[in-house]
Scaffold this motif. Structure first.
Motif, PDB file in Angstrom:
ATOM      1  N   SER A  69       0.815  -1.274   0.258  1.00  0.00           N
ATOM      2  CA  SER A  69      -0.020  -0.419  -0.319  1.00  0.00           C
ATOM      3  C   SER A  69       1.244   1.739   0.074  1.00  0.00           C
ATOM      4  CB  SER A  69      -0.605   0.455   1.304  1.00  0.00           C
ATOM      5  OG  SER A  69      -1.791   1.084   1.703  1.00  0.00           O
ATOM      6  N   ALA A  70       2.018   1.320   1.196  1.00  0.00           N
ATOM      7  CA  ALA A  70       3.115   2.454   1.171  1.00  0.00           C
ATOM      8  C   ALA A  70       3.390   2.439  -0.520  1.00  0.00           C
ATOM      9  CB  ALA A  70       3.843   2.291   2.018  1.00  0.00           C
ATOM     10  N   ALA A  71       4.023   1.376  -0.902  1.00  0.00           N
ATOM     11  CA  ALA A  71       4.523   1.633  -2.239  1.00  0.00           C
ATOM     12  C   ALA A  71       3.447   2.466  -3.756  1.00  0.00           C
ATOM     13  CB  ALA A  71       4.992   0.359  -2.901  1.00  0.00           C
TER      14      ALA A  71
ATOM     15  N   TRP B 279       7.492  24.703  -1.297  1.00  0.00           N
ATOM     16  CA  TRP B 279       7.484  23.873  -2.517  1.00  0.00           C
ATOM     17  C   TRP B 279       6.457  22.697  -1.574  1.00  0.00           C
ATOM     18  CZ3 TRP B 279       6.281  22.777  -7.221  1.00  0.00           C
ATOM     19  CH2 TRP B 279       6.757  23.754  -7.901  1.00  0.00           C
ATOM     20  N   LEU B 280       6.932  22.685  -0.143  1.00  0.00           N
ATOM     21  CA  LEU B 280       6.575  21.430   0.533  1.00  0.00           C
ATOM     22  C   LEU B 280       5.106  21.671   0.568  1.00  0.00           C
ATOM     23  CD1 LEU B 280       7.402  18.265   1.703  1.00  0.00           C
ATOM     24  CD2 LEU B 280       7.733  20.208   3.804  1.00  0.00           C
ATOM     25  N   LEU B 281       5.048  23.018   1.320  1.00  0.00           N
ATOM     26  CA  LEU B 281       3.597  23.503   1.086  1.00  0.00           C
ATOM     27  C   LEU B 281       2.937  22.998   0.902  1.00  0.00           C
ATOM     28  CD1 LEU B 281       3.441  26.084   3.069  1.00  0.00           C
ATOM     29  CD2 LEU B 281       4.175  24.077   3.849  1.00  0.00           C
ATOM     30  N   LEU B 282       3.341  23.292  -1.180  1.00  0.00           N
ATOM     31  CA  LEU B 282       2.445  23.299  -2.297  1.00  0.00           C
ATOM     32  C   LEU B 282       2.454  21.832  -2.813  1.00  0.00           C
ATOM     33  CD1 LEU B 282       0.899  24.778  -4.951  1.00  0.00           C
ATOM     34  CD2 LEU B 282       3.172  24.675  -5.696  1.00  0.00           C
ATOM     35  N   ILE B 283       3.479  20.952  -2.395  1.00  0.00           N
ATOM     36  CA  ILE B 283       3.000  19.736  -3.146  1.00  0.00           C
ATOM     37  C   ILE B 283       2.468  18.517  -1.596  1.00  0.00           C
ATOM     38  CG2 ILE B 283       4.973  17.571  -3.344  1.00  0.00           C
ATOM     39  CD1 ILE B 283       6.858  19.331  -4.359  1.00  0.00           C
ATOM     40  N   THR B 284       2.109  18.900  -1.141  1.00  0.00           N
ATOM     41  CA  THR B 284       1.078  18.338   0.494  1.00  0.00           C
ATOM     42  C   THR B 284       0.344  18.029  -0.330  1.00  0.00           C
ATOM     43  OG1 THR B 284       2.313  20.019   1.821  1.00  0.00           O
ATOM     44  CG2 THR B 284       1.615  18.135   2.784  1.00  0.00           C
ATOM     45  N   GLN B 285      -0.575  19.409  -0.775  1.00  0.00           N
ATOM     46  CA  GLN B 285      -2.165  19.577  -1.382  1.00  0.00           C
ATOM     47  C   GLN B 285      -1.996  18.032  -2.439  1.00  0.00           C
ATOM     48  OE1 GLN B 285      -3.240  23.302  -3.122  1.00  0.00           O
ATOM     49  NE2 GLN B 285      -1.855  24.308  -1.526  1.00  0.00           N
ATOM     50  N   MET B 286      -1.092  17.808  -2.427  1.00  0.00           N
ATOM     51  CA  MET B 286      -1.254  16.689  -3.554  1.00  0.00           C
ATOM     52  C   MET B 286      -0.967  15.181  -3.422  1.00  0.00           C
ATOM     53  SD  MET B 286       0.695  17.517  -7.166  1.00  0.00           S
ATOM     54  CE  MET B 286       2.736  18.256  -6.660  1.00  0.00           C
ATOM     55  N   PHE B 287      -0.518  15.180  -1.737  1.00  0.00           N
ATOM     56  CA  PHE B 287      -0.378  13.991  -1.490  1.00  0.00           C
ATOM     57  C   PHE B 287      -1.606  13.063  -1.294  1.00  0.00           C
ATOM     58  CE2 PHE B 287       3.596  14.842   2.089  1.00  0.00           C
ATOM     59  CZ  PHE B 287       4.094  14.445   1.070  1.00  0.00           C
ATOM     60  N   PRO B 288      -2.108  12.215  -2.112  1.00  0.00           N
ATOM     61  CA  PRO B 288      -3.306  10.999  -1.405  1.00  0.00           C
ATOM     62  C   PRO B 288      -2.949  10.533  -0.083  1.00  0.00           C
ATOM     63  CG  PRO B 288      -1.680  10.642  -2.973  1.00  0.00           C
ATOM     64  CD  PRO B 288      -0.723  11.430  -2.340  1.00  0.00           C
ATOM     65  N   VAL B 289      -4.456  10.275   0.272  1.00  0.00           N
ATOM     66  CA  VAL B 289      -4.567  10.316   1.828  1.00  0.00           C
ATOM     67  C   VAL B 289      -3.450   8.452   1.053  1.00  0.00           C
ATOM     68  CG1 VAL B 289      -6.253   8.758   2.711  1.00  0.00           C
ATOM     69  CG2 VAL B 289      -6.910  10.283   1.267  1.00  0.00           C
ATOM     70  N   ALA B 290      -3.212   8.317   0.532  1.00  0.00           N
ATOM     71  CA  ALA B 290      -2.576   6.432   0.415  1.00  0.00           C
ATOM     72  C   ALA B 290      -1.285   7.012   0.742  1.00  0.00           C
ATOM     73  CB  ALA B 290      -2.803   6.057  -1.372  1.00  0.00           C
ATOM     74  N   VAL B 291      -0.504   7.709   0.541  1.00  0.00           N
ATOM     75  CA  VAL B 291       0.345   7.987   0.856  1.00  0.00           C
ATOM     76  C   VAL B 291       0.520   8.070   2.798  1.00  0.00           C
ATOM     77  CG1 VAL B 291       2.756   9.275   0.924  1.00  0.00           C
ATOM     78  CG2 VAL B 291       1.409   9.526  -1.663  1.00  0.00           C
ATOM     79  N   LEU B 292       0.260   9.043   2.871  1.00  0.00           N
ATOM     80  CA  LEU B 292       0.169   9.315   4.447  1.00  0.00           C
ATOM     81  C   LEU B 292      -0.552   8.144   5.047  1.00  0.00           C
ATOM     82  CD1 LEU B 292       0.108  12.940   4.493  1.00  0.00           C
ATOM     83  CD2 LEU B 292       2.000  11.801   4.633  1.00  0.00           C
TER      84      LEU B 292
END
Lengths: 292, 292
Positions: A263-265, B124-137
């Motif tokens: 899942s992490a991958a 950039w980190l702040l902006l990119i976090t907007q793209m974090f899908p639920v699945a990453v975190l």
């Protein structure tokens, strides 16, 4: 002043991110992570496996299937949402009786939490008793298996997401339209430009900044749109409507045993994909002389 | 409601400009199109409301209410865990909003005012976090919460929601702080205030609209979050509203009556909050993303 901020951001985002990347390089699953059973504390026993997960995911057809549908879903949703939003915004940006009423009615879907709307749509889509099929029956049309047939389910989830997304597009584009000076249109009219020419040469360029922002935002949101798929179809029937994010969620929270590492991958791969999209998009804008 | 339009440029009265004159068919077509769109937008929530006043067994009748009843509401409030879920949600969302706004404001201020090494990466980190899908975190956060014993605890969800809300809100707050003249900070320093004092006593009060927007955004996001709430909270008494609503309608039960009543109770406060915020939301969104 800066230090605590960097610290907090680092802890709440940096740590999980790094940890996620790390997990994706291990064989962690439900059975070997650190956990407590009763009073017994079991230490973690998973081990580092390098890029094995990525190899497995990328050589397996499931990932590519889901990616294909996710792209269709994202392009379909964003395209339709933008077109409908643009059309409605142009209609509302005129002297018009009842404009406030139309505007309020059209942004109503935005005001309701998405999960409520999704449940409502599930009720409307109900195959045996839902109002949509009853209306069709009234017109002598056979019941449509909205959520039980792969193709219909795909169309249904897209329809719901477009319904949810149009208000934001509409409001943002309407804001953009009102900032275009009316003199431009008057001048164009003097020069004999028709409505279509005015739209192409004044409206579209005038909306460029705001539309590039909202398109990027809604692409990212749609790509990651978890609630619509998860609550409407649970990814079903089969895995027909499962997008990348919901599939990654399923790997670690629905399937048993829970597969945390794979899942992490998936998560990391999704993030990489989105970053590439964002960078390419920015490049493209910059080439057209856009500052953002 | 009409007051909302005062701040925008009103189109010149019909007649002074040619493009505001419409032929009769064009006018009818415009109104018809907008009316259809408005019906599509309003129908699902309206149907939800109507259904909630029907007796349980009539949930799927096509007619308007024939036997008006509050039974669904009394059932939901008295016989289910709904009030517990509501309380859980209020606690989680309240804490998230207060903490989130504070962290976002300090971060936004730091990024807006100070030039420090690592600032661009932070942005950039702040902006990119907007793209974090639920699945990453979600997986790393789940494991982290499990280790810390925060699963099924409101605190766990609050921390999680901060990871979603803070980056975006910090980005928006930066946009607001950028509009406040630096001279104000300087005068504060001349009067002997330390940087935090300047921020807290001079700048923050001026950024009140921004605080309102980020507060609304955080509230709305947390109130409607599904994925983390479903994964981290189990057991009837720990669920938040998003999780609780799923227990009414799932593969085992089909209690549409309770679902509709609960949904209406959940949607109303969110819609009210939204009604206050919507105009500013878009301004904040586009300010934050375009002025980067």
């Amino acid at each position: 002043m800066v230090a605590p901020v960097v610290l907090v951001i680092g802890v709440i985002i940096g740590y999980p991110l790094v940890r996620g990347v790390f997990l994706s390089l291990t064989d962690a699953n439900e059975a070997n992570v650190e956990r407590n059973i009763g009073v017994n504390h079991l230490p973690a026993t998973y081990k580092f496996t390098g890029l094995d997960n990525y190899k497995a995911v990328l050589t397996d057809g499931v990932f590519w299937d889901r990616l294909g549908w996710t792209v269709v879903w994202t392009v379909g949703c964003v395209g339709l949402t933008f077109l409908i939003g643009l059309t409605l915004a142009n209609m509302l940006n005129r002297t018009l009786r009842g404009r406030t009423f139309y505007r309020l009615a059209l942004i109503l879907p935005w005001a309701i939490p998405a999960f409520i709307s999704v449940f409502t749509w599930r009720m409307l889509y109900n195959e045996k008793n839902g109002i949509l099929n009853k209306l069709l029956a009234g017109g002598g049309i056979d019941a449509v298996p909205w959520l039980n047939d792969p193709t219909w389910a795909k169309l249904s989830v897209i329809a719901v997401n477009v319904w949810l997304g149009v208000p934001f597009m509409l409001v943002a584009l309407l804001g953009g339209l009102t900032s275009i000076p009316g003199e431009l249109y008057e001048a164009a009219e003097m020069d004999g430009a028709g409505p279509w020419q005015r739209f192409r040469n004044i409206t579209m360029p005038g909306l460029r900044a705001v539309s590039s922002t909202v398109i990027l935002l809604s692409t990212i949101w749609t790509f990651n749109m978890f609630p619509v798929i998860f609550l409407l179809t649970r990814g079903g029937p089969g895995d027909a409507t499962e997008i990348l994010v919901t599939y990654a969620y399923r790997l670690s929270f629905v399937d048993s045993p829970r597969n945390f590492s794979e899942s992490a991958a998936w998560g990391v791969l999704i993030l990489v994909l989105l970053s590439v999209v964002a960078v390419v998009y920015r490049r493209a804008l910059r080439k057209q002389g856009e500052v953002w | 409601m009409t007051r909302k339009h005062d701040d925008r440029v009103r189109p010149a009265p019909a007649g002074t400009r040619k493009r505001n004159q419409r032929s009769r068919p064009a006018s009818v077509g415009l109104h018809a199109a907008l009316a259809v769109a408005a019906v599509v937008a309003v129908f699902p929530p309206l149907w939800l409301l109507i259904t909630s006043f029907k007796p349980r067994n009539d949930a799927f009748s096509t007619g308007i209410v024939t036997h008006f009843t509050f039974a669904n509401y009394t059932h939901v409030l008295a016989d289910t865990e709904f009030l517990t879920w509501f309380k859980n949600s209020v606690v989680v969302v309240g804490l998230t909003t207060v903490l989130g706004v504070f962290i976002a404001a300090t971060t936004g201020y730091a990024v807006s005012r100070f030039r420090f090494p690592g600032m661009r990466p932070l942005m950039w980190l702040l902006l990119i976090t907007q793209m974090f899908p639920v699945a990453v975190l979600i997986v790393p956060l789940y494991n982290l919460m499990a280790t810390l014993g925060l699963l099924n605890q409101p605190a766990g969800l609050v921390i999680t929601y901060l990871t979603i809300a803070v980056p975006f809100c910090a980005w928006m707050m930066k946009g607001f702080f950028d509009t406040i003249p630096v001279e104000i900070d300087e005068s504060g320093r001349v009067d002997g205030l330390n940087p935090f004092g300047t921020f807290w006593r001079l700048v923050l009060p001026l950024a009140r609209p921004g605080l309102a927007v980020t507060g609304f955004y955080t509230f709305v996001t947390a109130w409607a979050e599904v994925a983390y709430a479903s994964a981290f909270m189990t057991g009837e008494e720990n669920l938040t509203l998003a999780g609780g609503l799923q227990t009414f309608v799932n593969q085992y039960t089909n209690d549409w009556g309770s679902m509709t009543a609960a949904a209406v109770i959940i949607a109303v406060p969110a819609a009210l909050v939204f009604a206050f915020a919507q105009r500013h939301l878009v301004a904040g969104l586009t300010a934050g993303t375009t002025k980067g």
